[in-house]
Design a protein around this motif. Structure first.
Motif, mmCIF file in Angstrom:
data_model
loop_
_atom_site.group_PDB
_atom_site.id
_atom_site.type_symbol
_atom_site.label_atom_id
_atom_site.label_comp_id
_atom_site.label_asym_id
_atom_site.label_seq_id
_atom_site.Cartn_x
_atom_site.Cartn_y
_atom_site.Cartn_z
ATOM 1 N N GLU A 117 2.039 29.398 15.091
ATOM 2 C CA GLU A 117 0.572 29.846 15.778
ATOM 3 C C GLU A 117 1.832 31.590 16.022
ATOM 4 O O GLU A 117 0.832 32.162 16.059
ATOM 5 C CB GLU A 117 1.525 29.099 17.623
ATOM 6 N N ARG A 118 2.764 31.771 16.156
ATOM 7 C CA ARG A 118 3.314 32.572 16.095
ATOM 8 C C ARG A 118 2.982 33.251 14.791
ATOM 9 O O ARG A 118 2.557 34.721 14.318
ATOM 10 C CB ARG A 118 4.830 32.570 15.769
ATOM 11 N N ALA A 119 3.107 32.779 13.672
ATOM 12 C CA ALA A 119 2.410 33.679 11.485
ATOM 13 C C ALA A 119 1.573 33.768 11.841
ATOM 14 O O ALA A 119 0.929 34.083 11.751
ATOM 15 C CB ALA A 119 2.581 32.711 11.057
ATOM 16 N N THR A 120 0.219 32.507 12.650
ATOM 17 C CA THR A 120 -1.326 33.515 12.518
ATOM 18 C C THR A 120 -1.789 34.164 13.855
ATOM 19 O O THR A 120 -2.445 35.189 13.302
ATOM 20 C CB THR A 120 -1.830 31.718 13.248
ATOM 21 N N THR A 121 -0.933 34.373 14.633
ATOM 22 C CA THR A 121 -0.908 35.762 16.143
ATOM 23 C C THR A 121 -0.232 36.695 14.976
ATOM 24 O O THR A 121 -0.968 37.662 15.509
ATOM 25 C CB THR A 121 -0.114 35.287 16.644
ATOM 26 N N THR A 122 0.372 36.449 14.991
ATOM 27 C CA THR A 122 1.508 37.953 14.369
ATOM 28 C C THR A 122 1.188 38.576 12.601
ATOM 29 O O THR A 122 1.021 39.452 12.681
ATOM 30 C CB THR A 122 2.935 37.889 14.368
ATOM 31 N N ARG A 123 0.750 37.606 10.971
ATOM 32 C CA ARG A 123 0.947 37.905 10.976
ATOM 33 C C ARG A 123 -1.048 37.716 9.580
ATOM 34 O O ARG A 123 -0.883 38.062 8.703
ATOM 35 C CB ARG A 123 1.660 36.879 9.680
ATOM 36 N N GLY A 124 -1.338 37.045 11.065
ATOM 37 C CA GLY A 124 -2.922 36.412 10.329
ATOM 38 C C GLY A 124 -3.041 35.926 9.022
ATOM 39 O O GLY A 124 -4.302 35.676 8.663
ATOM 40 N N TRP A 125 -2.131 34.834 9.627
ATOM 41 C CA TRP A 125 -1.942 33.585 8.330
ATOM 42 C C TRP A 125 -2.547 33.044 9.342
ATOM 43 O O TRP A 125 -3.136 32.381 10.005
ATOM 44 C CB TRP A 125 -0.478 33.052 7.983
ATOM 45 N N LYS A 126 -3.199 31.819 8.038
ATOM 46 C CA LYS A 126 -4.343 30.375 8.155
ATOM 47 C C LYS A 126 -3.472 29.232 8.901
ATOM 48 O O LYS A 126 -1.718 29.640 8.386
ATOM 49 C CB LYS A 126 -4.819 30.491 7.807
ATOM 50 N N ARG A 127 -3.706 28.405 9.801
ATOM 51 C CA ARG A 127 -3.040 27.026 10.251
ATOM 52 C C ARG A 127 -2.274 26.515 8.744
ATOM 53 O O ARG A 127 -3.166 26.131 8.060
ATOM 54 C CB ARG A 127 -3.393 26.678 11.059
ATOM 55 N N GLY A 128 -1.447 26.352 9.098
ATOM 56 C CA GLY A 128 -0.957 25.484 7.497
ATOM 57 C C GLY A 128 0.024 26.451 6.478
ATOM 58 O O GLY A 128 0.406 25.726 6.162
ATOM 59 N N GLU A 129 0.041 27.441 6.805
ATOM 60 C CA GLU A 129 0.295 28.395 6.009
ATOM 61 C C GLU A 129 1.693 28.079 5.997
ATOM 62 O O GLU A 129 2.470 28.273 4.728
ATOM 63 C CB GLU A 129 0.147 29.245 6.060
ATOM 64 N N VAL A 130 2.841 27.752 7.117
ATOM 65 C CA VAL A 130 3.551 28.464 7.242
ATOM 66 C C VAL A 130 4.575 27.093 6.775
ATOM 67 O O VAL A 130 5.324 26.486 5.544
ATOM 68 C CB VAL A 130 4.401 27.929 8.559
ATOM 69 N N ALA A 131 3.853 25.368 6.580
ATOM 70 C CA ALA A 131 4.006 24.714 6.046
ATOM 71 C C ALA A 131 4.223 24.647 4.819
ATOM 72 O O ALA A 131 5.043 23.772 3.966
ATOM 73 C CB ALA A 131 3.367 23.226 7.014
ATOM 74 N N ARG A 132 2.944 24.734 4.371
ATOM 75 C CA ARG A 132 2.958 25.278 2.730
ATOM 76 C C ARG A 132 3.638 25.901 2.464
ATOM 77 O O ARG A 132 4.739 25.656 1.407
ATOM 78 C CB ARG A 132 1.419 25.869 2.512
ATOM 79 N N ARG A 133 4.096 27.437 2.840
ATOM 80 C CA ARG A 133 5.228 27.816 2.092
ATOM 81 C C ARG A 133 7.150 26.780 1.972
ATOM 82 O O ARG A 133 7.411 27.363 1.645
ATOM 83 C CB ARG A 133 5.043 28.997 2.878
ATOM 84 N N GLU A 134 7.184 26.008 3.551
ATOM 85 C CA GLU A 134 7.847 25.722 4.080
ATOM 86 C C GLU A 134 8.585 24.700 2.735
ATOM 87 O O GLU A 134 9.583 24.191 1.916
ATOM 88 C CB GLU A 134 8.071 24.806 4.909
ATOM 89 N N ALA A 135 7.368 24.359 2.324
ATOM 90 C CA ALA A 135 8.257 23.177 1.254
ATOM 91 C C ALA A 135 7.980 23.572 -0.433
ATOM 92 O O ALA A 135 8.606 21.954 -0.734
ATOM 93 C CB ALA A 135 5.925 22.474 1.518
ATOM 94 N N GLN A 136 7.895 24.706 -0.011
ATOM 95 C CA GLN A 136 8.954 25.217 -1.348
ATOM 96 C C GLN A 136 9.680 25.921 -1.449
ATOM 97 O O GLN A 136 10.578 26.312 -3.049
ATOM 98 C CB GLN A 136 7.531 26.779 -2.024
ATOM 99 N N GLN A 137 10.732 25.318 -0.349
ATOM 100 C CA GLN A 137 11.766 25.319 0.206
ATOM 101 C C GLN A 137 12.688 25.093 0.396
ATOM 102 O O GLN A 137 12.003 23.857 0.139
ATOM 103 C CB GLN A 137 12.097 26.577 1.467
ATOM 104 N N LEU A 138 14.231 24.764 0.440
ATOM 105 C CA LEU A 138 15.353 24.152 0.890
ATOM 106 C C LEU A 138 14.718 23.253 2.423
ATOM 107 O O LEU A 138 13.754 24.312 3.547
ATOM 108 C CB LEU A 138 16.141 24.857 1.316
ATOM 109 N N PRO A 139 14.482 22.367 2.209
ATOM 110 C CA PRO A 139 14.070 21.371 3.753
ATOM 111 C C PRO A 139 14.942 21.690 5.339
ATOM 112 O O PRO A 139 16.413 22.594 4.618
ATOM 113 C CB PRO A 139 13.837 20.267 3.581
#
Length: 79
Positions: A20-42
């Motif tokens: 919610e914060r990423a869509t509001t403050t950064r304009g990211w689409k829903r699910g973008e945080v999860a997509r990015r986090e999937a590429q990082q250390l869990p």
């Protein structure tokens, strides 16, 4: 890089709130945080490595108070 740090602090927030914060403050689409986090250390591994975990699931003043408390603890009890 963790060896170069005196302490690791993990700032934690629920998945939905981070999204919610990423869509509001950064304009990211829903699910973008999860997509990015999937590429990082869990997140569980990050949490486990941390010396301190700070909850960021409330208002900014509560987060600021938790950060200050953690900093005071680190200053009074350095490793």
């Amino acid at each position: 890089m963790t060896e170069a740090c005196d302490a690791l602090i993990f700032v934690d927030a629920p998945d939905e709130l981070r999204d919610e914060r990423a869509t509001t403050t950064r304009g990211w689409k829903r699910g973008e945080v999860a997509r990015r986090e999937a590429q990082q250390l869990p997140l569980a591994a990050k949490r486990a490595r941390a010396d301190h975990v700070i909850a960021n699931d409330g208002d900014p003043s509560r987060l600021a108070a938790a950060v200050q408390a953690t900093l005071r603890q680190l200053e009074s009890d350095p490793r």
